[in-house]
Design an enzyme around this catalytic site. Structure first.
Site, short mmCIF file in Angstrom:
data_model
loop_
_atom_site.label_atom_id
_atom_site.label_comp_id
_atom_site.label_asym_id
_atom_site.label_seq_id
_atom_site.Cartn_x
_atom_site.Cartn_y
_atom_site.Cartn_z
N GLU A 105 0.84 -1.21 0.00
CA GLU A 105 0.00 0.00 0.00
C GLU A 105 0.87 1.26 0.00
O GLU A 105 0.54 2.25 -0.66
CB GLU A 105 -0.93 -0.02 1.22
CG GLU A 105 -2.02 -1.08 1.11
CD GLU A 105 -2.87 -1.20 2.35
OE1 GLU A 105 -4.10 -1.11 2.23
OE2 GLU A 105 -2.31 -1.38 3.45
N GLU A 125 -3.53 -9.42 4.09
CA GLU A 125 -4.25 -9.15 5.34
C GLU A 125 -5.35 -10.15 5.63
O GLU A 125 -5.68 -10.43 6.79
CB GLU A 125 -4.84 -7.73 5.32
CG GLU A 125 -3.83 -6.62 5.46
CD GLU A 125 -3.21 -6.19 4.13
OE1 GLU A 125 -2.55 -5.14 4.09
OE2 GLU A 125 -3.40 -6.91 3.13
#
Length: 692
Positions: A105, A125
């Site tokens: 990210e 995640e």
């Protein structure tokens, strides 16, 4: 210092220096923003490169901060990413080795990305019961397309940078020195002038996004029925093409926080940290020297011994495989080759690798061939006399300083060690079947086991890809001692009127991979029978599991005999409820004057899971296990306990030990053996928990 700042020509380089994986903890986030601000006010700096020191660009968020005082402390990751994205000077991510989760990210928020070949790229995640919480669900579809991004996000798959080289994620693949290439590219982009591209300003391109996600929802619902995170991932991804970027980001953040504070993610994170905690040896100094282990011998070439040998062959180590006859040892060699050939057929192993591994295998008949080995693992039949005989022989021929390990699953390691003149070199290495597949390894520390033997064994476990948990010496160690109590409680349910398929169905709906009776049939009911007979002899007052004994006396050992608690069609593994077993139970009920009672799924689950918890509390109280989380690691990795529930001890904490104790006291009204363990009483009275 968590970040480093330097200037090369007209380019500022901000380097994350937070080993081992450059996690994005608060100090790192603060350092990135401070470095960015420093570069922006320096008139000599025209561009910025962001990279990571050591063996990672960044492995993502620091999960130790979750639900802690640093959780909401500014700057949060989204604040860092916004600062990068809005920089008037171009920011280039120099991605190498690992860019996962928040690390990816971070890279996607930069204006440009230059990647080294072979880097592992992922938004993983979901494996922690979460979704990307810093724009991953919004930026990745804009970069690589809806379908490819959905696959990465929902399944948490890791992909190499080479495979993504033409995806749109990277602007350039470095062919030489990554940092030099990234600095040159950053200078080039600065000279070009104008505004620099922001991923947020792109659109998600797909001819029918709603239709694609409708199909994806059905697939996810079928594959991940107990896990909320994959479905939440799809909701966030949907926002990436239906809503403006900031609104999509807000939905992603809301979903992330819901998951982070939910029971499934807390359990998955606990399981993650349990593995790491289990590797720590509080009473063994880090300065303790290791013993060199370069060559291994396995004594016993049966199913377990051949599986054990594969672990070391896979790790590039030569292995001497020994049995009492040429036929026996060659059968073990054939089993090893057969396993490897199956992997080749499935495309999971290269044929050349197969031959290289087999070349490291040395089949032998005489035990004399352990003489030059650094580690000898005994894997003979689970019989004390057989093991004592083997260790007497090993003591005569093994070199001084060699580690002598027994693969016993229940027997007294101290008694085995005492049969040698070197008890300090003896340890238990309890592999789980199939040993080449199961990740759990119980490392059984004897009373005389030397600290360097323990440390070496734990490091060796990591080398062969196992999750190692230290246990003290007792009958069954951690896992099998607890499973014995669990199996006995399951037997009591049958004695009172339940059927095997009812019990199995209840705990499998709870999340266990397999109920106790299907598990017994798979492992072989004769194995448990042999252990029970030994225990009956050692302790005549021990309660008898007569129904299981009758089953075994009839030769119904499970899948291998075509009949056990269930019936099996030849060539198939499907467990079919057995009229024969039902008749056996009805006969037993009549003989004992039992009026069969009905059990709800909820009561079945409580009785079996709380049996594990109660025995686990005894194990902790006795010091057999060092931590409650060690017990959880054993059950998640060795016994099919659902990872998303964290383990039996963590699950008890989520229920609350007051309520667990209350249920046990209710059971003990009819059966005094259900009295809660002293540790449970103490913790419940204090209002605390196993993992407090």
């Amino acid at each position: 210092m968590s970040t480093e700042y330097s200037v090369a020509n007209d380019v500022a380089v901000i380097t994350i220096a937070n080993p081992p994986v450059n996690g994005l903890g608060h100090a790192v986030r603060l350092g990135i923003v401070e470095g960015l601000d420093r570069a922006l006010v320096d008139g000599e700096v025209k561009a910025i490169v962001l990279t990571g020191a050591g063996k990672a660009f960044s492995g993502g968020a620091d999960m130790k901060e979750f639900n802690g005082p640093m959780t909401g402390r500014d700057p949060g990751l989204n604040t860092v990413l916004a600062a990068i994205e809005n920089s008037p000077k171009p920011v280039v991510a120099a991605v190498h080795s690992v860019a996962m989760g928040g690390g990816l990210e971070l890279a996607m928020a930069c204006h440009y990305r230059v990647a080294a070949r072979g880097a592992r790229i992922a938004l993983s995640e979901v494996t922690m019961g979460l979704l990307p919480g810093a724009g991953g669900t919004q930026r990745l579809p804009r970069l690589i397309g809806l379908e490819a991004a959905t696959n990465m996000i929902v399944h948490g798959v890791s992909i190499t940078s080479d495979a993504l080289s033409d995806s749109g994620l990277f602007d350039r693949m470095a062919e030489g020195d990554l940092l030099a290439d990234a600095i040159a590219f950053a200078s080039e982009m600065a000279r070009r002038g104008g505004t620099h591209p922001r991923v947020r300003d792109r659109a998600v391109l797909h001819k029918n996004p709603e239709g694609y996600l409708a199909v994806a929802r059905q697939a996810v619902a079928a594959q991940y029925k107990d896990l909320p995170a994959p479905t939440s991932c799809l909701k966030a991804i949907e926002a990436s093409f239906e809503l403006p970027f900031d609104e999509g980001l807000a939905i992603e953040r809301r979903l992330f926080l819901e998951l982070m504070n939910g029971p499934v993610s807390r359990s998955l994170r606990h399981a993650f940290f349990s593995e790491r905690a289990a590797a720590k040896l509080p009473d063994v100094p880090e300065t303790t020297p290791d013993r060199a282990v370069n060559k291994v011998a396995v004594v016993g070439a049966g199913l377990m011994g051949s599986g054990i040998a594969m672990n070391f062959l896979n790790a590039g180590m030569p292995v001497v495989l020994i049995d009492i006859s040429e036929a026996a040892v060659q059968k073990g060699v054939a089993a090893i080759r057969g396993n490897y050939e199956a992997s080749v057929k499935k495309g999971k192993l290269d044929a050349a690798v197969l031959e290289a591994r087999m070349a490291r295998l040395q089949p032998k008949v005489s035990i004399e061939h352990v003489a030059d080995c650094d580690l000898v693992i005994e894997a003979v039949f689970e019989d004390m006399d057989a093991k004592l005989k083997t260790f007497r022989a090993l003591d005569e021929v093994a070199r001084p300083g060699a580690i002598l390990a027994t693969n016993t699953s229940t027997l007294d390691v101290d008694r085995i060690a005492a049969e040698t003149r070197r008890p300090q070199d003896v340890i238990g290495l309890h592999f789980f079947s199939p040993a080449n597949v199961m990740r759990l390894l119980e490392v059984v520390r004897g009373a005389a086991t030397a600290p360097d033997v323990l440390k070496t064994s734990m490091q060796l476990a990591r080398r062969i890809g196992k999750v190692a948990v230290v246990s003290g010496v007792c009958d069954g160690f951690i896992g099998n001692r607890m499973i014995a109590r669990y199996a006995r409680r399951a037997g009591e349910l049958l004695e009172q009127g339940a059927l095997p398929e009812q019990v199995d169905r209840a705990v499998e709906r709870f999340g266990l991979a397999m109920g106790p009776f299907r598990m017994g049939d798979l492992a072989g009911n004769d194995i448990g029978w042999a252990i029970r007979k030994r225990r009956y002899e050692e302790d005549p007052s021990m309660p008898r599991f007569e129904i299981a004994d009758r089953l075994c006396e009839a030769g119904h050992f499970g899948q291998k005999t075509g009949a056990g608690w269930y019936d099996y069609v030849p060539g198939q593994r499907k467990a079919v409820p057995s009229s024969r077993t039902r008749e056996m139970l009805q006969t037993w009920w009549r003989e004992k004057g039992v009026t069969p009672r009905r059990f709800s799924d909820e009561e079945i689950v409580k009785r079996l899971i709380y049996a594990l918890v109660n025995e686990g509390a005894e194990i902790l109280e006795e010091g057999i296990a060092a931590r409650a989380s060690d017990i959880d690691a054993v059950y998640v990795h060795g016994y099919g306990f659902p990872r998303w529930r964290g383990g039996p001890m963590f699950y008890a904490d989520t229920i609350g030990l007051y309520d667990v104790r209350r249920a046990m006291r209710g059971f003990s009204a009819d059966d005094p053996s259900w009295a809660p363990a002293v540790l449970i009483e103490r913790l419940a009275d204090a209002g605390t928990a196993f993992h407090a």
